[in-house]
Design a protein around this motif. Structure first.
Motif, PDB file in Angstrom:
ATOM      1  N   LEU A   4      -0.493  -0.183 -10.607  1.00 31.30           N
ATOM      2  CA  LEU A   4      -1.540  -0.240  -9.793  1.00 31.30           C
ATOM      3  C   LEU A   4      -1.428  -1.608  -9.331  1.00 31.30           C
ATOM      4  O   LEU A   4      -1.985  -2.907 -10.050  1.00 31.30           O
ATOM      5  CB  LEU A   4      -2.908   0.119 -10.011  1.00 31.30           C
ATOM      6  CG  LEU A   4      -4.113  -0.130  -9.697  1.00 31.30           C
ATOM      7  CD1 LEU A   4      -4.231   1.138  -8.610  1.00 31.30           C
ATOM      8  CD2 LEU A   4      -5.159  -0.019 -10.171  1.00 31.30           C
ATOM      9  N   VAL A   5      -1.440  -1.998  -8.367  1.00 33.61           N
ATOM     10  CA  VAL A   5      -1.537  -3.095  -7.160  1.00 33.61           C
ATOM     11  C   VAL A   5      -2.701  -3.144  -6.359  1.00 33.61           C
ATOM     12  O   VAL A   5      -3.315  -2.034  -5.492  1.00 33.61           O
ATOM     13  CB  VAL A   5       0.218  -3.091  -6.083  1.00 33.61           C
ATOM     14  CG1 VAL A   5      -0.486  -4.352  -5.591  1.00 33.61           C
ATOM     15  CG2 VAL A   5       0.871  -3.041  -7.181  1.00 33.61           C
ATOM     16  N   VAL A   6      -3.987  -4.178  -6.696  1.00 36.35           N
ATOM     17  CA  VAL A   6      -4.895  -4.075  -5.994  1.00 36.35           C
ATOM     18  C   VAL A   6      -4.965  -5.406  -5.648  1.00 36.35           C
ATOM     19  O   VAL A   6      -4.800  -6.654  -5.774  1.00 36.35           O
ATOM     20  CB  VAL A   6      -5.774  -4.090  -7.281  1.00 36.35           C
ATOM     21  CG1 VAL A   6      -7.209  -4.646  -6.085  1.00 36.35           C
ATOM     22  CG2 VAL A   6      -6.429  -3.191  -8.200  1.00 36.35           C
ATOM     23  N   HIS A  25      10.703   1.402 -10.432  1.00 35.15           N
ATOM     24  CA  HIS A  25       9.421   1.252 -10.953  1.00 35.15           C
ATOM     25  C   HIS A  25       8.920   1.831  -9.463  1.00 35.15           C
ATOM     26  O   HIS A  25       9.027   2.096  -8.204  1.00 35.15           O
ATOM     27  CB  HIS A  25       8.297  -0.277 -11.485  1.00 35.15           C
ATOM     28  CG  HIS A  25       8.994  -0.461 -12.110  1.00 35.15           C
ATOM     29  ND1 HIS A  25       9.106  -0.045 -13.925  1.00 35.15           N
ATOM     30  CD2 HIS A  25      10.215  -1.737 -12.187  1.00 35.15           C
ATOM     31  CE1 HIS A  25      10.311  -1.104 -14.266  1.00 35.15           C
ATOM     32  NE2 HIS A  25      10.476  -2.476 -13.318  1.00 35.15           N
ATOM     33  N   SER A  26       7.130   2.730  -9.448  1.00 39.20           N
ATOM     34  CA  SER A  26       6.454   3.580  -8.718  1.00 39.20           C
ATOM     35  C   SER A  26       5.038   3.185  -8.806  1.00 39.20           C
ATOM     36  O   SER A  26       4.361   2.377  -9.765  1.00 39.20           O
ATOM     37  CB  SER A  26       5.710   4.504  -8.922  1.00 39.20           C
ATOM     38  OG  SER A  26       5.344   4.815 -10.549  1.00 39.20           O
ATOM     39  N   CYS A  27       4.283   2.645  -7.315  1.00 42.79           N
ATOM     40  CA  CYS A  27       2.991   2.265  -7.161  1.00 42.79           C
ATOM     41  C   CYS A  27       1.954   2.920  -6.751  1.00 42.79           C
ATOM     42  O   CYS A  27       2.439   3.845  -6.109  1.00 42.79           O
ATOM     43  CB  CYS A  27       3.503   0.723  -6.488  1.00 42.79           C
ATOM     44  SG  CYS A  27       3.981  -0.365  -6.974  1.00 42.79           S
ATOM     45  N   ARG A  28       0.629   2.454  -7.328  1.00 44.59           N
ATOM     46  CA  ARG A  28      -0.140   2.889  -6.464  1.00 44.59           C
ATOM     47  C   ARG A  28      -1.048   1.513  -6.356  1.00 44.59           C
ATOM     48  O   ARG A  28      -0.471   1.003  -6.031  1.00 44.59           O
ATOM     49  CB  ARG A  28      -1.434   3.795  -7.149  1.00 44.59           C
ATOM     50  CG  ARG A  28      -0.815   5.241  -7.355  1.00 44.59           C
ATOM     51  CD  ARG A  28      -1.116   6.161  -6.136  1.00 44.59           C
ATOM     52  NE  ARG A  28      -2.265   6.986  -6.495  1.00 44.59           N
ATOM     53  CZ  ARG A  28      -3.382   7.086  -5.427  1.00 44.59           C
ATOM     54  NH1 ARG A  28      -3.019   7.208  -4.511  1.00 44.59           N
ATOM     55  NH2 ARG A  28      -3.943   7.909  -5.539  1.00 44.59           N
ATOM     56  N   PHE A  29      -1.733   1.822  -4.926  1.00 41.00           N
ATOM     57  CA  PHE A  29      -2.013   0.645  -4.507  1.00 41.00           C
ATOM     58  C   PHE A  29      -3.820   1.409  -4.076  1.00 41.00           C
ATOM     59  O   PHE A  29      -4.666   1.872  -4.212  1.00 41.00           O
ATOM     60  CB  PHE A  29      -1.879   0.397  -2.379  1.00 41.00           C
ATOM     61  CG  PHE A  29      -0.648   0.402  -3.139  1.00 41.00           C
ATOM     62  CD1 PHE A  29       0.434  -0.917  -2.575  1.00 41.00           C
ATOM     63  CD2 PHE A  29       0.412   1.610  -2.602  1.00 41.00           C
ATOM     64  CE1 PHE A  29       1.488  -1.047  -3.140  1.00 41.00           C
ATOM     65  CE2 PHE A  29       2.492   1.886  -2.138  1.00 41.00           C
ATOM     66  CZ  PHE A  29       2.400  -0.230  -2.902  1.00 41.00           C
ATOM     67  N   ALA A  30      -4.452  -0.254  -4.375  1.00 48.41           N
ATOM     68  CA  ALA A  30      -5.973  -0.205  -4.012  1.00 48.41           C
ATOM     69  C   ALA A  30      -6.089  -1.534  -2.744  1.00 48.41           C
ATOM     70  O   ALA A  30      -5.947  -2.742  -3.361  1.00 48.41           O
ATOM     71  CB  ALA A  30      -6.994  -0.170  -5.414  1.00 48.41           C
ATOM     72  N   GLY A  31      -7.206  -1.006  -2.264  1.00 49.03           N
ATOM     73  CA  GLY A  31      -7.885  -2.521  -1.187  1.00 49.03           C
ATOM     74  C   GLY A  31      -9.239  -3.414  -1.619  1.00 49.03           C
ATOM     75  O   GLY A  31      -8.926  -4.591  -0.919  1.00 49.03           O
ATOM     76  N   ASP A  32      -9.746  -2.802  -2.200  1.00 50.18           N
ATOM     77  CA  ASP A  32     -10.946  -3.621  -2.860  1.00 50.18           C
ATOM     78  C   ASP A  32     -10.768  -3.172  -3.728  1.00 50.18           C
ATOM     79  O   ASP A  32     -10.385  -2.257  -5.189  1.00 50.18           O
ATOM     80  CB  ASP A  32     -12.116  -3.082  -1.943  1.00 50.18           C
ATOM     81  CG  ASP A  32     -12.148  -1.289  -1.814  1.00 50.18           C
ATOM     82  OD1 ASP A  32     -12.422  -0.968  -3.559  1.00 50.18           O
ATOM     83  OD2 ASP A  32     -12.022  -0.747  -0.941  1.00 50.18           O
ATOM     84  N   VAL A  47       0.504  -0.610 -16.333  1.00 50.75           N
ATOM     85  CA  VAL A  47       0.115  -2.149 -15.671  1.00 50.75           C
ATOM     86  C   VAL A  47      -0.836  -2.004 -14.048  1.00 50.75           C
ATOM     87  O   VAL A  47      -0.066  -1.637 -13.420  1.00 50.75           O
ATOM     88  CB  VAL A  47       1.134  -3.110 -16.108  1.00 50.75           C
ATOM     89  CG1 VAL A  47       2.463  -2.854 -14.757  1.00 50.75           C
ATOM     90  CG2 VAL A  47       1.115  -4.835 -16.393  1.00 50.75           C
ATOM     91  N   VAL A  48      -1.712  -3.129 -14.566  1.00 52.99           N
ATOM     92  CA  VAL A  48      -2.165  -3.701 -12.898  1.00 52.99           C
ATOM     93  C   VAL A  48      -2.071  -4.838 -13.080  1.00 52.99           C
ATOM     94  O   VAL A  48      -1.631  -6.080 -13.212  1.00 52.99           O
ATOM     95  CB  VAL A  48      -3.723  -2.975 -13.153  1.00 52.99           C
ATOM     96  CG1 VAL A  48      -4.428  -3.452 -12.048  1.00 52.99           C
ATOM     97  CG2 VAL A  48      -3.637  -2.571 -14.367  1.00 52.99           C
TER      98      VAL A  48
END
Length: 222
Positions: A4-6, A25-32, A47-48
């Protein structure tokens, strides 16, 4: 790894995602910060990567709200790189801290180290419980309502992954990586076949059912 990429900088998020994807690897994204906490409640990650300066909730507040909960390791990635800032981040609950600008190779090694350490700790003598389903990891013993459940090695691995992430969506690709060692998503029904057998063992004779399918994504236990 599922990361998770914040990060509120879209260009930085895209670059990290592209580099991690190129490394398998795979990612999900959060902008806040609020979106990050929501995703951590709903989905499973290894991992974050957490920026300090975020809209709505900053990285420090995200760390504070994660304290006392079961969550993946967090690496803070920030331009605030003074010793006092690093110490503050680590004291707030970060597992690692990397300053910007950074080299991707170092970021990758740090993330892999955190994910590996988490996997080792998760398998070290844990007793996992989800509702009335209990797994003794050391003894490799599973029961539901006190009734022993016999599992194959692969079924045990799948259940361990799911029970380590209760209530969170575990993706098909994450199961393939952790149970079979695939670093990609092959056109195979391995996961579906083994989950079908696992569901028959842990849910068929019990109520309510615990293992749920999230259509086209993965599975949730809980």
């Amino acid at each position: 790894m599922r990361v998770l990429v914040v990060e509120d900088d879209a260009a930085v998020s895209y670059w990290i995602g592209a580099k991690l994807g190129g490394s398998g690897h795979s990612c999900r994204f959060a902008g806040d910060g609020e979106d990050a906490l929501r995703l951590l409640r709903e989905e499973a990650f290894d991992v974050v990567v957490l920026d300090r300066m975020l809209p709505k909730l900053d990285g420090m507040e995200v760390l504070r709200r994660l304290q006392g909960t079961r969550h993946p390791p967090v690496l803070v990635l920030s331009a605030l790189d003074e010793t006092t800032e690093r110490v503050a981040g680590l004291r707030a609950g970060a597992d690692d801290y990397l300053g910007k600008p950074f080299d991707f190779a170092e970021l990758l090694v740090r993330l892999e180290h955190l994910a590996t350490r988490r996997a080792v700790l998760a398998g070290a003598g844990d007793v996992l419980e989800v509702a009335d389903l209990v797994m003794d990891v050391t003894r490799r013993h599973v029961t539901r309502r006190g009734v022993p459940i016999e599992l194959t090695d692969k079924e045990f691995k799948l259940l361990h992954i799911l029970m380590s992430n209760p209530g969170r969506t575990v993706t098909r690709s994450m199961l393939l990586e952790k149970a079979w060692g695939y670093g990609f998503n092959p056109p195979t029904n391995l996961v579906e076949v083994h989950v079908f057998k696992l569901r028959a063992k842990i849910d068929k004779e019990f109520d309510p059912p615990l293992l749920k399918t999230v259509r086209a994504i993965g599975y949730v236990l809980g």
